[in-house]
Design a protein around this motif. Structure first.
Motif, PDB file in Angstrom:
ATOM      1  N   ARG A  56       0.819  -1.226   0.000  1.00  0.00           N
ATOM      2  CA  ARG A  56       0.000   0.000   0.000  1.00  0.00           C
ATOM      3  C   ARG A  56       0.845   1.265   0.000  1.00  0.00           C
ATOM      4  O   ARG A  56       0.434   2.294  -0.505  1.00  0.00           O
ATOM      5  CB  ARG A  56      -0.992  -0.009   1.160  1.00  0.00           C
ATOM      6  CG  ARG A  56      -0.370   0.207   2.500  1.00  0.00           C
ATOM      7  CD  ARG A  56      -1.369   0.144   3.643  1.00  0.00           C
ATOM      8  NE  ARG A  56      -1.170  -1.141   4.306  1.00  0.00           N
ATOM      9  CZ  ARG A  56      -2.139  -1.963   4.636  1.00  0.00           C
ATOM     10  NH1 ARG A  56      -3.371  -1.655   4.428  1.00  0.00           N
ATOM     11  NH2 ARG A  56      -1.864  -3.096   5.217  1.00  0.00           N
ATOM     12  N   SER A  57       2.056   1.204   0.555  1.00  0.00           N
ATOM     13  CA  SER A  57       2.890   2.404   0.627  1.00  0.00           C
ATOM     14  C   SER A  57       3.759   2.609  -0.610  1.00  0.00           C
ATOM     15  O   SER A  57       4.269   3.708  -0.825  1.00  0.00           O
ATOM     16  CB  SER A  57       3.799   2.332   1.864  1.00  0.00           C
ATOM     17  OG  SER A  57       4.637   1.203   1.794  1.00  0.00           O
ATOM     18  N   HIS A  58       3.917   1.585  -1.437  1.00  0.00           N
ATOM     19  CA  HIS A  58       4.851   1.665  -2.561  1.00  0.00           C
ATOM     20  C   HIS A  58       4.630   2.880  -3.461  1.00  0.00           C
ATOM     21  O   HIS A  58       5.548   3.671  -3.662  1.00  0.00           O
ATOM     22  CB  HIS A  58       4.840   0.380  -3.384  1.00  0.00           C
ATOM     23  CG  HIS A  58       5.806   0.419  -4.518  1.00  0.00           C
ATOM     24  ND1 HIS A  58       5.517   1.049  -5.713  1.00  0.00           N
ATOM     25  CD2 HIS A  58       7.068  -0.040  -4.624  1.00  0.00           C
ATOM     26  CE1 HIS A  58       6.554   0.957  -6.508  1.00  0.00           C
ATOM     27  NE2 HIS A  58       7.517   0.292  -5.870  1.00  0.00           N
ATOM     28  N   PRO A  59       3.439   3.060  -4.037  1.00  0.00           N
ATOM     29  CA  PRO A  59       3.291   4.194  -4.963  1.00  0.00           C
ATOM     30  C   PRO A  59       3.436   5.548  -4.268  1.00  0.00           C
ATOM     31  O   PRO A  59       3.887   6.510  -4.874  1.00  0.00           O
ATOM     32  CB  PRO A  59       1.892   4.018  -5.551  1.00  0.00           C
ATOM     33  CG  PRO A  59       1.168   3.138  -4.605  1.00  0.00           C
ATOM     34  CD  PRO A  59       2.207   2.279  -3.942  1.00  0.00           C
ATOM     35  N   MET A  60       3.107   5.586  -2.982  1.00  0.00           N
ATOM     36  CA  MET A  60       3.182   6.853  -2.261  1.00  0.00           C
ATOM     37  C   MET A  60       4.627   7.252  -1.971  1.00  0.00           C
ATOM     38  O   MET A  60       4.956   8.434  -1.969  1.00  0.00           O
ATOM     39  CB  MET A  60       2.399   6.772  -0.949  1.00  0.00           C
ATOM     40  CG  MET A  60       0.922   6.525  -1.139  1.00  0.00           C
ATOM     41  SD  MET A  60       0.179   7.744  -2.242  1.00  0.00           S
ATOM     42  CE  MET A  60      -0.764   6.685  -3.308  1.00  0.00           C
ATOM     43  N   ILE A  61       5.506   6.279  -1.727  1.00  0.00           N
ATOM     44  CA  ILE A  61       6.913   6.606  -1.511  1.00  0.00           C
ATOM     45  C   ILE A  61       7.479   7.227  -2.782  1.00  0.00           C
ATOM     46  O   ILE A  61       8.149   8.261  -2.749  1.00  0.00           O
ATOM     47  CB  ILE A  61       7.727   5.359  -1.110  1.00  0.00           C
ATOM     48  CG1 ILE A  61       7.290   4.866   0.273  1.00  0.00           C
ATOM     49  CG2 ILE A  61       9.226   5.661  -1.132  1.00  0.00           C
ATOM     50  CD1 ILE A  61       7.875   3.521   0.662  1.00  0.00           C
ATOM     51  N   ALA A  62       7.179   6.595  -3.913  1.00  0.00           N
ATOM     52  CA  ALA A  62       7.679   7.107  -5.194  1.00  0.00           C
ATOM     53  C   ALA A  62       7.132   8.506  -5.485  1.00  0.00           C
ATOM     54  O   ALA A  62       7.870   9.378  -5.962  1.00  0.00           O
ATOM     55  CB  ALA A  62       7.311   6.142  -6.313  1.00  0.00           C
TER      56      ALA A  62
END
Length: 159
Positions: A56-62
């Protein structure tokens, strides 16, 4: 070699457990459990974390360009489980945290944290390797939560 063989070998490598947090584009906290984490450099202070592209956090980190690695204590196993499950609602519900310098959530009571600005990202199989410049950190005494052979463990560390 099969994927089962590879998995069996990797299960024999004990690691610590972290929750990687960031902010979504809506300003809400996002996070996921990760154990693929390492120090990269002392000068400048830099770490890496490998995050599954389905997390769930992957796209937000990018998108946000920031993240915080929260190192868990033995008593925080419930948090590791909560953040590892994708279909269980908001894992931040009833969890105390505060914003770091980047705005990324620092989980209150974590054994340590590293607040980072994204420096680089590299695609690797099903994951992305996020390299972060550490701009803030903190720690406390405690016993780390371990992970070994597909289960959470007490490594018998004492303080």
């Amino acid at each position: 070699m099969t994927t089962d063989d590879f998995r069996a070998v990797m299960r024999r490598f004990p690691t610590g457990v972290t929750i990687v947090t960031t902010l979504g584009d809506d300003g809400k906290p996002k996070g996921s459990t990760a154990n693929a984490f390492a120090s990269v450099s002392l000068e400048p202070p830099m770490v890496l974390v490998c995050v599954n592209r389905l997390a769930r956090s992957h796209p937000m980190i990018a998108l946000s360009g920031k993240f915080c690695v929260n190192i868990l204590t033995l008593e925080q196993e419930e948090w590791a489980v909560r953040f590892a499950l994708r279909d269980r609602g908001d894992p931040f519900e009833h969890l105390a945290y505060h914003p770091g310098s980047t705005g990324s959530p620092i989980i209150d009571g974590a054994l340590g944290y590293l607040d980072c600005e994204l420096a680089e990202e590299h695609s690797a199989g099903t994951h992305t390797i996020f390299l972060g410049n550490v701009i803030g950190c903190g720690y406390r005494d405690g016993v780390p939560l371990g992970y070994f052979d597909a289960g959470y463990r007490d490594f018998g560390c004492s303080i």
